[in-house]
Design an enzyme around this catalytic site. Structure first.
Site, short mmCIF file in Angstrom:
data_model
loop_
_atom_site.label_atom_id
_atom_site.label_comp_id
_atom_site.label_asym_id
_atom_site.label_seq_id
_atom_site.Cartn_x
_atom_site.Cartn_y
_atom_site.Cartn_z
N ASP A 10 0.85 -1.20 0.00
CA ASP A 10 0.00 0.00 0.00
C ASP A 10 0.89 1.25 0.00
OD1 ASP A 10 0.99 -0.45 2.55
OD2 ASP A 10 -0.83 0.24 3.59
N ASP A 15 6.88 1.20 1.80
CA ASP A 15 6.57 0.21 0.78
C ASP A 15 7.38 0.48 -0.48
OD1 ASP A 15 3.65 -1.14 1.66
OD2 ASP A 15 3.91 0.92 2.34
N ASN A 39 -2.28 2.50 3.75
CA ASN A 39 -1.71 3.81 4.03
C ASN A 39 -2.53 4.92 3.40
OD1 ASN A 39 0.55 3.09 5.62
ND2 ASN A 39 1.69 2.48 3.79
N THR A 124 3.12 -6.22 2.84
CA THR A 124 3.65 -5.11 3.64
C THR A 124 2.53 -4.11 3.92
OG1 THR A 124 4.32 -3.87 1.65
CG2 THR A 124 5.94 -5.38 2.63
N PHE A 165 -0.21 -0.87 12.85
CA PHE A 165 -1.13 -0.34 11.86
C PHE A 165 -1.66 -1.40 10.89
CE2 PHE A 165 -2.05 1.31 7.64
CZ PHE A 165 -2.99 2.28 7.93
N ASN A 166 -0.78 -2.19 10.26
CA ASN A 166 -1.26 -3.10 9.22
C ASN A 166 -2.26 -4.11 9.76
OD1 ASN A 166 0.22 -1.96 7.14
ND2 ASN A 166 1.92 -3.42 7.31
N HIS A 238 10.06 0.08 7.83
CA HIS A 238 9.45 -1.18 8.24
C HIS A 238 9.45 -2.22 7.11
CE1 HIS A 238 7.75 0.86 11.81
NE2 HIS A 238 7.39 1.83 10.98
N ASP A 239 8.89 -1.83 5.97
CA ASP A 239 8.56 -2.82 4.95
C ASP A 239 9.78 -3.43 4.28
OD1 ASP A 239 5.92 -2.32 5.56
OD2 ASP A 239 5.66 -0.86 3.95
#
Length: 315
Positions: A10, A15, A39, A124, A165-166, A238-239
């Site tokens: 996203d 990402d 996102n 992700t 969040f995800n 993060h991703d």
């Protein structure tokens, strides 16, 4: 042979970096990029994915939009971090490809059935597409090589005290994914907190001085600014950690645990309840715990160099 991966994403600032990390690495082959609302809205994240794939020279990789909302809950976004476009910071890139006409769920199922035992799913983003693919064709659970997802946490959340969040964006979908009978690695906040976009990393990327490195630098400057404003910390990439794990599992330590997604708690909705002691069930997830950060950044730098060389040669 390179590992075949589907990146379900996203974009989203981190990402975008995850896609670039995979695109420039010879040990993985991106066979599809699928998008999901997370996102930002589905139309924006799909446009962003097409921009990043264009920058990376992935002109023949299908980019397929999927679910535009969670399975049950109301949609949430993270525009306060990723901006009005979902990928604020870099200049707009005119995409070289249209979105694939197939729905992401259909493309995921079709690809896994065509390549049994060969596809690693790297979500992700919220797990809506992955859960819907399982519901559409349950056989894929036995045919996917692995699921390496960025999401969850075994200590604390970032959108609520308990939830990342995800997972919080679609807890019901996450519950389906974690409970399925396939190998899952959870690359959660405890691991990704070790992947901060430090000044040293920015300097290394700036030194490349290529179109793709300048894109990443612009992206990270915006990302650091918004995360600093909202959370008071440096941005965390993060991703890219999930893609890094798919490329090279030795980049991080992981511990087997039983993970369940909390769906009923008022304060804990979306929490990934992680049991390392076997009290609530047998292990169903490899939980990433310790990142070899410099090795990840070395991989990223090499990927950015490879993309720059490949795109320069092709033009």
């Amino acid at each position: 042979m390179p590992k075949k991966i589907i990146i379900d994403c996203d974009p989203g600032l981190d990402d975008a970096i995850a896609i670039l990390l995979a695109a420039g690495n010879p040990d993985v082959e991106i066979v599809a990029v699928t998008t999901v609302a997370g996102n930002h809205t589905l139309d924006k994240v799909t446009l962003n994915a097409r921009q990043v794939c264009t920058l990376a020279g992935l002109h023949d990789v299908p980019v397929a939009p999927g679910a535009d909302r969670p399975l049950v809950r109301d949609r949430i976004t993270a525009a306060e971090i990723h901006g009005e476009s979902g990928m604020d910071g870099p200049a707009f890139i005119t995409p070289a490809m249209e979105a694939d006409p197939r729905h992401a769920v259909d493309l995921i199922v079709e690809t896994v059935l065509t390549h049994p035992g060969e596809i690693t799913l790297v979500p992700t983003a919220p797990l809506t597409n992955i859960a819907l693919a399982l519901r559409r064709e349950p056989r894929i659970a036995a045919l996917v090589e692995e699921v390496v997802l960025m999401g969850g946490s075994y200590t604390r959340g970032n959108v609520t005290p308990a939830a990342e969040f995800n997972v919080h964006a679609d807890p019901e979908a996450a519950a389906i994914v974690f409970s399925a009978d396939w190998p899952v690695t959870m690359v959660g906040l405890d691991l990704t907190a070790q992947a901060a976009a430090t000044p040293e990393l920015l300097s290394r990327i700036e030194a490349l001085d290529t179109p793709v490195s300048r894109f990443v630098v612009d992206l990270l400057h915006h990302y650091n600014a918004t995360v600093g404003k909202v959370h008071g910390t440096a941005a965390t990439i993060h991703d890219a950690c999930a893609v890094g794990r798919a490329i090279d599992p030795t980049l991080m330590e992981a511990v087997e645990a039983h993970v369940e997604v909390e769906l009923r708690g008022t304060a804990t909705y979306g929490m990934t309840v992680t049991d390392f002691r076997g009290h609530i069930g047998p292990p169903n997830t490899s939980v990433a715990t310790e990142l070899r950060t410099e090795r990840l950044w070395d991989l990223l730098i090499r990927s950015l160099e490879n993309i720059a060389t490949t795109t320069r040669t092709s033009t």
